[in-house]
Scaffold this active site. Structure first.
Site, PDB file in Angstrom:
ATOM      1  N   GLU A 215     110.886  24.591  39.014  1.00  0.00           N
ATOM      2  CA  GLU A 215     109.715  25.023  38.587  1.00  0.00           C
ATOM      3  C   GLU A 215     109.879  24.758  36.936  1.00  0.00           C
ATOM      4  OE1 GLU A 215     106.655  28.611  37.867  1.00  0.00           O
ATOM      5  OE2 GLU A 215     108.025  28.971  39.880  1.00  0.00           O
TER       6      GLU A 215
ATOM      7  N   HIS B 286      74.124   5.076   6.897  1.00  0.00           N
ATOM      8  CA  HIS B 286      73.694   4.308   8.004  1.00  0.00           C
ATOM      9  C   HIS B 286      74.722   3.353   8.596  1.00  0.00           C
ATOM     10  CE1 HIS B 286      70.981   2.952  11.229  1.00  0.00           C
ATOM     11  NE2 HIS B 286      71.094   1.842  10.746  1.00  0.00           N
TER      12      HIS B 286
ATOM     13  N   ASN C  52      82.406  12.510   8.255  1.00  0.00           N
ATOM     14  CA  ASN C  52      82.135  12.033   6.950  1.00  0.00           C
ATOM     15  C   ASN C  52      81.927  13.363   5.930  1.00  0.00           C
ATOM     16  OD1 ASN C  52      81.508   9.426   6.727  1.00  0.00           O
ATOM     17  ND2 ASN C  52      79.586   9.668   7.914  1.00  0.00           N
TER      18      ASN C  52
ATOM     19  N   LEU D  68     105.380  25.058  47.702  1.00  0.00           N
ATOM     20  CA  LEU D  68     105.996  24.038  47.168  1.00  0.00           C
ATOM     21  C   LEU D  68     107.487  24.024  47.176  1.00  0.00           C
ATOM     22  CD1 LEU D  68     103.563  22.459  44.555  1.00  0.00           C
ATOM     23  CD2 LEU D  68     103.746  21.822  47.029  1.00  0.00           C
TER      24      LEU D  68
ATOM     25  N   LEU E 111      63.723  14.454   9.396  1.00  0.00           N
ATOM     26  CA  LEU E 111      62.894  15.599   8.431  1.00  0.00           C
ATOM     27  C   LEU E 111      61.516  15.089   8.230  1.00  0.00           C
ATOM     28  CD1 LEU E 111      66.036  15.612   6.020  1.00  0.00           C
ATOM     29  CD2 LEU E 111      65.275  17.519   7.515  1.00  0.00           C
TER      30      LEU E 111
END
Length: 1014
Positions: free
Chosen positions: A197, A919, A824, A193, A903
Site C-alpha cells: 500500500e 475580441h 486577460n 486486494l 450590455l
C-alpha cells in the site's frame, strides 16, 4: 508584497503546512485556526480563534485582517463547501470545491466515478441495507472483506475483516449500531486486494497534475503491522518500491484520469489530490481518494519540497503547473514517527505534560504538534495522536534512526509509537539484486518510453519525400519525390548555447525545441535551401521523461512549422549523473543548382537591405545576458522591466527563435532576393558580411527598425557599448535580405503580410581599411527604446516610464468585468502593477460567483463584487446594478475581460469612450462567437485579436489595438485559440494603457483620436 495566510485545522498536517508557508519570503504572517501548542506564537506563526465552521464570519475575518490566502488542511471543511463560500465572498482559498471533494466525502460516489472513467480499483458493491451488504459478502466470487463507511469518519471508517463473519459484523456495527454516525448510512464492500500500500499525492490545477514523491503510511498501531487501525502511526518518503516508470503509470492511469474526469463532469479539481493505492500483481489499484494532504504523509512530503510552497499554491490556483513544476530534494529521505496517547485509538487521557521538545529540535529534527495544548506555560496532550517527530537524512535508514532517537528524547509518559517505520522499504532495499545497465545511469526503459511518446509527434512532420517514421537504423529521404531535379544538398548544425541554462533554471523547456530547429533551419536557408529533414541529439545526466518529451515535442512542432521532417530515434543519449541536459541539432536541406544563394555576382552598390523582425534575443549572447542580470540583481522569476506587460524576465528571454523558412522560401524562389543573412552569433557586424563580396560594405540605420525593449535594457544596465551590442546581439533583426531597389517595395509588402519588416540600410563600396558594417543611430535608438509602430512601443513612449512626467501619480480608475477564469484580467493586473502605469484597477465585478477570476483579483489585493445576472428580472435592472457599483468605486474606465453578457444600449451610451472589449479576431473580420472556427473555415492565413471601444452594435466599435497571429496549416480551433490568447495578454494591457494615459480617445464621430506628441 508581504502576505498574510490562514491555515484551517489543528493537527500535525496543519503545523507542517504553517511551518512550510512561513519559510516563504513573500509571507508576512501565518495564522492557524484553531491551531495547537506548536503553532502558538512561533515566529511568523500564531493561532486564531476565528470560527472555521461559520464561513460567513470566516470570510469577513479574512477581509478585516487582510488575509490574502486560506489553506484548508482537513477534509470536513472542504466537504462542507468552505472553498466555494470563501471564493464567492472574494477570499482566495486553496482546495477543491465541495463538488470535487465528493471524491473523499462519499466513497460510494468515488467508486462509481472510478468505474465511469475506467480507473483501476477493487471490485465493490454499495449498500444502504445491511442485509443486502451481508448477502453480497457471502456470495461474491472474490474475497469481499473490506467494509467502509461511505462518509467521512476521520480516517477510521475502514475495517479489513479476516473472514465473512467478521465482515458482516462490521456492516452491522456501522449501519445498525452507527459506529461512525451518519457517515455509515451507506457502506461500501470491497474486494480485499493483496500487495504493497502506497500514497501518491499530486498538485492539480484542474488540467495538469504534478505528482509528489510517493510515500507510505503505517496504519496499524504496533510494530510489525499488528494491532488496530489508526489515523496513521508514521510515514516515510520516497518509497523505493515505486519506480519512476511505475510513478509515471500512476500519473497517467490514476491521477491524470481522475482530474480529467472531474473536469468533464463539471467539477474541476484544483488542490491536492491523494490516491491511496495497492500495488497488486495486476498493477496499481485505487483504495481511496482524499481531497487534501494526508496526515502523517504531509510531515514527510513538505520537508522534501524544494520550492516555495506559497508559490506552488499560487501556480496551482492560477493554472500554471504545466510551466512551473514544483521541485523536490532528490537525494534525501524523510521519516516521521507519531507519538500517541496511551489507549489510542480507544479512550485516552488528556492533559499529560510533555517535555524535552527543545532538545529534540536542537538535534536538527522537526517536531510537528498534533493533539497538543498549552497549560500554565507548558505543553500538554489534548488528543490521540499528539506529536510527530520528522527526520530528513541522506538515506532512509539514517532518517529512521534519527527519528527514533528524537522520540526517545521526548518526555511523554505512556506514549505509544512504532520503531519500524519504513521496514518494508528497508527490506526492499536490502534484497540482493544484480547490477543492471540502469544502475550505471542508463535507463533503457525510460528511453524507450520517450521514443514511444514522441513517435506520433515525429510522424506529424511527414512531408513529400519522407514518412518521418522513427525506430529504424537510419532515416530515408527521396529527393525526386520532393520535386527536386538537379539539387545540391545543404547541411547545418547548431545548438542552443547558454539559453539552455536559463530554461533549466526557469523550468521552461518547451521553447528550446523551436530554438534548436530555428538555429539550423535559418542557417540552411542562407544558401537558398529548403529544409528537408532534421535530427536532434539530447544528452542528459538523468533522463527525466517529462522534460525530454517537452523538449523533443517542441522540436517536432518546430519541424512542422519549418516544413521539414523529424528523423532520429537514436539521437537521445544519456550520460551518468547530474540533472542538466544538452541539445544539438542537424538539418539537411536542398536547393536547385541554379538557385543557390548568395548570388555574389549580382550584389551591387546601391542594393537595399530589408530587415525581418526577431522575437527578441533569439539564441545568442546569453552568457552576456546572464552577467547583466547578475549585475542588476534580477532573477528569472522577477517581473520583466522590458517586454510585454505581465511577463517575467525568464519568459521574455526564453521567447523562441523565429523560424523564417515558410515566410522566406516563396520570396527567395521569386528571384528578387540576392542574399539572405541569418543574424546569429556575431550579431549584425559579423553575419551580414558572410553573404557579401569582400569589396562591398553595409550601411545600416538603426532608427529605421523597432528594437525590442530587452535590448535597450541590456544596453543601459550592462553599460554595453554600441559595438558590443551590434557584435553580440541581433538588436531586433533576425534576418537581413539583400534586394535591388526596384524590387524592395514588392518584397517588403510580401514580408509584411506575415511579419514585421523594414528597409534598414543599403550596400556601399568598401573603402580600404573601413569596417564591413556601419550601424548608425544605434545608441540613440537604444536609449529611446526604439521607434516603433506597435501599440506596445507607443505605450512605452506615451504611457510608460519614458512618457510625459508632468502628471505623476494621477492614475485612471479602472474596473474589470469578468465571467470566468480571468486570464486577460491577470495580464491587466500585471500591467497596472507597474510603477509607470497610468491605470489603477479598483474593482473586479463578476456576474458569476466563485469563478477563478475573483481569486486572481483577491490575490492581487483588488476589491471584488458579484452581481449575479440570474437574480435580476431584466437586462436593464442588471446593468443598472453594475452601473451603481462602478459609481461607488469612482470608475473612469471599464475593461470587459471575458464578460459573457450583452450590455444594454443605455449602459453603452453612458460609458461611451470609456468601455473597452477584446475580441479574438482581426475585426471587422469574424465578428460574434466562434471567431477562431470562422477563421479556419475561411482559410485565412492570418488572424489575431482586436481591442476596441464598445459600441451598441456587437464587435463594431473603433479599434484601438490589434495584434496579428499567423494561422498554421496544422492549426485546430484549440491551438489557434491558445496562440491568440497569448496575443490578447499583450494587446489588452497595451490598449488599457493607451486609453488610461489619455494617448488614445474616442472622438464625437466615433473614430479614434490620438493625443498630439511633441
Amino acid at each position: 508584497m508581504s502576505e498574510r495566510v490562514l491555515v484551517v485545522g489543528s493537527g500535525g498536517r496543519e503545523h507542517v503546512l504553517a511551518w512550510k508557508l512561513a519559510q516563504s519570503p513573500q509571507i508576512q504572517q501565518v495564522l492557524v485556526a484553531p491551531g495547537n501548542a506548536g503553532t502558538a506564537n512561533c515566529g511568523k506563526i500564531s493561532n486564531s480563534e476565528v470560527s472555521i465552521s461559520n464561513h460567513t464570519i470566516l470570510a469577513q475575518f479574512c477581509k478585516d485582517h487582510h488575509v490574502g490566502l486560506v489553506v484548508v488542511g482537513p477534509e470536513v471543511p472542504l466537504a462542507a463547501g468552505i472553498v466555494d463560500d470563501l471564493t464567492a465572498a472574494g477570499v482566495l482559498c486553496f482546495g477543491p470545491s465541495a463538488k470535487a471533494a465528493q471524491l473523499e466525502a462519499s466513497k460510494s460516489f468515488s467508486k462509481a466515478f472510478m468505474e465511469r472513467h475506467s480507473i483501476p480499483t477493487a471490485r465493490y458493491g454499495s449498500f444502504t441495507d445491511p442485509q443486502e451488504a451481508c448477502n453480497y459478502i457471502r456470495t461474491a466470487d472474490f474475497p469481499a472483506l473490506v467494509v467502509k463507511a461511505s462518509g467521512l469518519a476521520a480516517g477510521k471508517g475502514v475495517i479489513v475483516a479476516k473472514d465473512q463473519d467478521e465482515a458482516c459484523q462490521a456492516v452491522m456495527d456501522i449501519m445498525k449500531d452507527r459506529a461512525f454516525g451518519a457517515a455509515g448510512e451507506t457502506v461500501v464492500v470491497e474486494e480485499l486486494l493483496e500487495g504493497e500500500e502506497v500514497s501518491c499525492l499530486c498538485f492539480s490545477d484542474g488540467f495538469t497534475v504534478s505528482p509528489m514523491p510517493p510515500a507510505q503510511d503505517h496504519k496499524r498501531l504496533q510494530d510489525g503491522d499488528v494491532g488496530p487501525n489508526t489515523g496513521g502511526m508514521g510515514a516515510y518518503c520516497p518509497t523505493p518500491q515505486v519506480s519512476q516508470e511505475l510513478l509515471q503509470q500512476i500519473r497517467e492511469t490514476v491521477l491524470q484520469k481522475t482530474v480529467d474526469g472531474m473536469r468533464e463532469e463539471g467539477a474541476p479539481y484544483i488542490g491536492v489530490l491523494y490516491a491511496g493505492l495497492m500495488l497488486t500483481k495486476q498493477g496499481p489499484k485505487v483504495l481511496e481518494f482524499n481531497c487534501r494532504f494526508g496526515d502523517p504523509e504531509c510531515q514527510v512530503l513538505l520537508p522534501l519540497l524544494k520550492s516555495d510552497l506559497y508559490e506552488v499554491i499560487l501556480n496551482t490556483m492560477n493554472g500554471k503547473l504545466a510551466s512551473s513544476t514544483p521541485l523536490w530534494h532528490q537525494d534525501s529521505s524523510a521519516v516521521t514517527v507519531v507519538m500517541a496517547s496511551a489507549g489510542y485509538p480507544g479512550s485516552y487521557k488528556k492533559g499529560v505534560e510533555i517535555t524535552g521538545l527543545s532538545q529534540v529540535q536542537e538535534t536538527g529534527l522537526q517536531v510537528f504538534h498534533a493533539g497538543t495544548g498549552l497549560k500554565e506555560g507548558g505543553v500538554v496532550s489534548s488528543g490521540g495522536r499528539v506529536l510527530t517527530i520528522t527526520a530528513v537524512r541522506s538515506s532512509l535508514e539514517a532518517a529512521l534512526q534519527a527519528a527514533n532517537q528524537g522520540v526517545a528524547t521526548v518526555g511523554f509518559p505512556g506514549a505509544v509509537y512504532r520503531r519500524d517505520i519504513g521496514h518494508r522499504a528497508i527490506a526492499h532495499l536490502n534484497q540482493h539484486r544484480g547490477l543492471t545497465y540502469k544502475d550505471s545511469g542508463v535507463d533503457i526503459a525510460a528511453g524507450n518510453k520517450l521514443v514511444d511518446m514522441i513517435k506520433p509527434l515525429a510522424k506529424a512532420t511527414a512531408r513529400a519525400g519522407c514518412s518521418a517514421e522513427l525506430g529504424g537504423f537510419a532515416g530515408l529521404f527521396d529527393l525526386k519525390a520532393a520535386g527536386f531535379v538537379d539539387p545540391i544538398l545543404v547541411s547545418g548544425t547548431d545548438g542552443v548555447g547558454t539559453k539552455l541554462k536559463i530554461a533549466q533554471e526557469s523550468r521552461q523547456h518547451a521553447g528550446l525545441g523551436q530554438d534548436l530547429v530555428a538555429m539550423c533551419v535559418n542557417d540552411v536557408l542562407a544558401q537558398g535551401a529548403e529544409p528537408l529533414f532534421f535530427l536532434d541529439y539530447f544528452s542528459c545526466g538523468r533522463l527525466d521523461v517529462d522534460v525530454a518529451a517537452s523538449v523533443v515535442g517542441g522540436i517536432a512542432k518546430a519541424c512542422e512549422m519549418a516544413g521539414c521532417a523529424l528523423l532520429g530515434e537514436r539521437t537521445h543519449k544519456y550520460l551518468s549523473g547530474g540533472e542538466t541536459y544538452d541539445l544539438a541539432g542537424f538539418c539537411v536541406g536542398a536547393v536547385e543548382r541554379g538557385e543557390l544563394l548568395p548570388r555574389l555576382g549580382d550584389i551591387a552598390e546601391g542594393d537595399l537591405l530589408i530587415g525581418v523582425a526577431s522575437s527578441g534575443v533569439h539564441s545568442n549572447g546569453f552568457s552576456l545576458v546572464r552577467k547583466v542580470l547578475e549585475k542588476a540583481n534580477l532573477s528569472y522569476s522577477c517581473a520583466a522591466p522590458f517586454g510585454k506587460p505581465g511577463q517575467t524576465v525568464g519568459e521574455v528571454l526564453l521567447a523562441p527563435t523565429k523560424i523564417y523558412s515558410r515566410l522566406l522560401l516563396p520570396i527567395i524562389r521569386g528571384g528578387a532576393v540576392k542574399a539572405y543573412a541569418h543574424i546569429t552569433g556575431g550579431g549584425l557586424l559579423e553575419n551580414i558580411p558572410r553573404v557579401l563580396p569582400p569589396q562591398l560594405a553595409v550601411d545600416l540605420d538603426a532608427s529605421r527598425w523597432s528594437i525590442p525593449p530587452v535590448f535597450s535594457w541590456l544596453h543601459k544596465e550592462g553599460g554595453l557599448s554600441e559595438e558590443e551590442m551590434a557584435r553580440t546581439f541581433n538588436c531586433g533583426l533576425g534576418a537581413v535580405l539583400v534586394v535591388a531597389p526596384l524590387d524592395a517595395q514588392r518584397v517588403l509588402r510580401q514580408l509584411r503580410a506575415q511579419e514585421e519588416a523594414w528597409i534598414v540600410g543599403s550596400i556601399a563600396h568598401k573603402q580600404p581599411g573601413a569596417e564591413a558594417v556601419v550601424v548608425r543611430n544605434l545608441k540613440h535608438t537604444l536609449l529611446n527604446a526604439g521607434a516603433a509602430s506597435s501599440a506596445e512601443l507607443e505605450l512605452e513612449q506615451n504611457g510608460g516610464c519614458h512618457g510625459d512626467s508632468s502628471t505623476p501619480g494621477k492614475r485612471t480608475r479602472v474596473a474589470v468585468l469578468i465571467s470566468g477564469t480571468g486570464t486577460n484580467l491577470q495580464a491587466l493586473i500585471e500591467q497596472a502593477k507597474r510603477p509607470s502605469s497610468s491605470a489603477e484597477i479598483v474593482v473586479v465585478i463578476s456576474n458569476r460567483p466563485g469563478v477563478q477570476g475573483l481569486k486572481r483579483a483577491s490575490l492581487a489585493g483588488i476589491q471584488t463584487r458579484v452581481v449575479d445576472h440570474k437574480l435580476y428580472g431584466s437586462r436593464a435592472e442588471f446593468d443598472s446594478t453594475i452601473d451603481r457599483v462602478l459609481e461607488e468605486f469612482g470608475v473612469e474606465l471599464v475593461c470587459l475581460a471575458g464578460f459573457m453578457r450583452i450590455l444594454t444600449g443605455t449602459f453603452v451610451k453612458k460609458w461611451n469612450g470609456k468601455l473597452l472589449n477584446i475580441h479574438p479576431s482581426l475585426l471587422p473580420s469574424f465578428k460574434g462567437v466562434n471567431a477562431q472556427k470562422q477563421a479556419l473555415q475561411a482559410g485565412v492565413r492570418v488572424s489575431g485579436c482586436t481591442v476596441h471601444f464598445v459600441a451598441e452594435e456587437v464587435d463594431a466599435g473603433a479599434i484601438i489595438v490589434q495584434e496579428a497571429v499567423p494561422v498554421l496549416s496544422s492549426d485546430t480551433e484549440e491551438s489557434l485559440s491558445d496562440r491568440i490568447r497569448e496575443a490578447e495578454h499583450r494587446a489588452f494591457p497595451a490598449a488599457m494603457e493607451l486609453v488610461a494615459s489619455g494617448t488614445v480617445g474616442l472622438g464625437e464621430d466615433g473614430r479614434i483620436t490620438w493625443k498630439s506628441q511633441s
